[in-house]
Scaffold this active site. Structure first.
Site, short mmCIF file in Angstrom:
data_model
loop_
_atom_site.label_atom_id
_atom_site.label_comp_id
_atom_site.label_asym_id
_atom_site.label_seq_id
_atom_site.Cartn_x
_atom_site.Cartn_y
_atom_site.Cartn_z
N HIS A 61 -5.01 43.80 -22.30
CA HIS A 61 -5.29 44.70 -21.17
C HIS A 61 -6.37 44.22 -20.19
O HIS A 61 -7.45 44.79 -20.10
CB HIS A 61 -5.59 46.12 -21.64
CG HIS A 61 -6.31 46.25 -22.95
ND1 HIS A 61 -7.54 45.70 -23.18
CD2 HIS A 61 -5.97 46.89 -24.10
CE1 HIS A 61 -7.93 45.99 -24.41
NE2 HIS A 61 -7.01 46.70 -24.99
N HIS A 83 -4.97 60.69 -27.93
CA HIS A 83 -6.02 61.62 -28.34
C HIS A 83 -5.60 63.05 -28.02
O HIS A 83 -4.78 63.29 -27.13
CB HIS A 83 -7.33 61.28 -27.62
CG HIS A 83 -7.87 59.93 -27.98
ND1 HIS A 83 -8.40 59.65 -29.21
CD2 HIS A 83 -7.95 58.78 -27.26
CE1 HIS A 83 -8.80 58.39 -29.24
NE2 HIS A 83 -8.52 57.84 -28.07
N ASN A 106 -10.52 52.35 -22.21
CA ASN A 106 -11.25 51.09 -22.32
C ASN A 106 -10.27 49.93 -22.45
O ASN A 106 -9.39 49.98 -23.32
CB ASN A 106 -12.17 51.10 -23.55
CG ASN A 106 -13.19 52.22 -23.52
OD1 ASN A 106 -13.50 52.76 -22.48
ND2 ASN A 106 -13.70 52.58 -24.69
N ASP A 138 -1.10 50.04 -24.42
CA ASP A 138 -2.35 50.45 -25.07
C ASP A 138 -2.32 51.94 -25.37
O ASP A 138 -3.30 52.66 -25.18
CB ASP A 138 -3.56 50.09 -24.20
CG ASP A 138 -4.86 50.06 -25.02
OD1 ASP A 138 -4.78 49.82 -26.23
OD2 ASP A 138 -5.93 50.27 -24.44
#
Length: 298
Positions: free
Chosen positions: A88, A166, A135, A162
């Site tokens: 990434h 959550h 991130n 990625d």
């Protein structure tokens, strides 16, 4: 090489040297300089508190933090002739670390970009807030355009997600406590097909970067291509509008950063290992089981 969720981190120089010197297989690494990130986070917390503006996230985790770490990884890989894949990439600055002259199958150092870094920019924090906190951070529109150029030129080899689902409750915490990451895999193909329609890339390049190249980079056996004898991992699309809503989100976390967005393509069917796993008329079928990935180590 930079902690994201929890304490998954290798940062000590000696440990990194041993990994890059001795690894018998591909090294895939998230690159952000932990020392710089921690120092900047401490400063921002002291100045703004836990309820800081989400737009400060890419200022804390800035392009320098990314470059310090990714350049170290590339330097170690060149020193020890390691097989490195940098995950990434988010900045224009980092693109200078990679090359596009070597055929992918022969490259020792490869890199990827994620769909959300190709779609969002730091201007979107104003409306999306913590929902796009991730991130490495979503950065500037200038960085985003550089990533598109890197894809076109072959400096970036893979488009990934990625995926990090959550919970809604976690993401609604104050910015400093809200975990980084967003759910992406369900809509990744629709996002990129929209970019194809907008002329950002060809459908052939999209398939190459999302299907062929991951299989080549990771030496995955008999996947990533439509070929006789390969696993039938297939998606059937229709050219019909699709709006992301709570009712059609399949994630157990129940939310998406693309809610209320409308794409011009819908997913009709998905086959995994030759079995129909999803049908738009009935949803998830439950008729398929995953299989262990096999790798060509030759």
């Amino acid at each position: 090489m930079g902690s994201s969720t929890g304490d998954m981190l290798v940062e000590k120089q000696r440990a990194l040297e041993e990994i890059f010197r001795d690894s018998p297989t591909l090294i895939a690494t998230h690159c952000e300089c932990e020392t710089r990130v921690k120092d900047r986070q401490k400063d921002f917390l002291n100045q703004y508190g836990e309820n800081m503006d989400p737009a400060m996230h890419p200022v804390i985790r800035d392009e320098v933090a990314c470059y310090l770490s990714s350049s170290l990884a590339v330097e170690l890989a060149k020193r020890y002739l390691s097989r490195l894949h940098v995950l990434h990439i988010t900045t224009a600055l980092e693109l200078g670390l990679f090359e596009n002259q070597t055929p992918l199958k022969d490259k020792k150092i490869t890199a990827e970009v994620c769909v959300h870094h190709l779609h969002f920019s730091d201007e979107d924090y104003a409306t999306k807030g913590n929902l796009i906190k991730c991130n490495p951070a979503v950065k500037t529109a200038k960085d985003r355009e550089a990533l598109w150029s890197g894809l076109e030129s072959g400096l970036l080899d893979v488009i990934a997600t990625d995926h990090a689902p959550h919970t809604w409750e976690e993401k609604m915490l104050p910015t400093a406590k809200s975990p980084s990451g967003l759910p992406l895999v369900q809509h990744s193909l629709q996002i990129m097909m929209q970019k194809v329609k907008e002329g950002k890339l060809s459908i052939e390049t999209m398939v190459e970067k999302m299907c062929h190249n991951p299989a080549i980079c990771y030496q995955v056996e008999k996947r990533g291509f439509i070929r006789e004898g390969y696993a039938a991992d297939l998606v059937l699309l229709s050219k019909s509008p699709y709006t992301v809503e709570k009712s059609n989100i399949l994630y157990k976390c129940g939310w998406s950063p693309f809610e209320n967005d409308t794409f011009d393509y819908s997913i009709e069917k998905v086959w995994v290992n030759g079995s129909l796993g999803f049908d738009s008329n009935i949803g998830l079928t439950g008729n398929f089981a995953g299989q262990r990935l096999l790798f060509d180590r030759d």
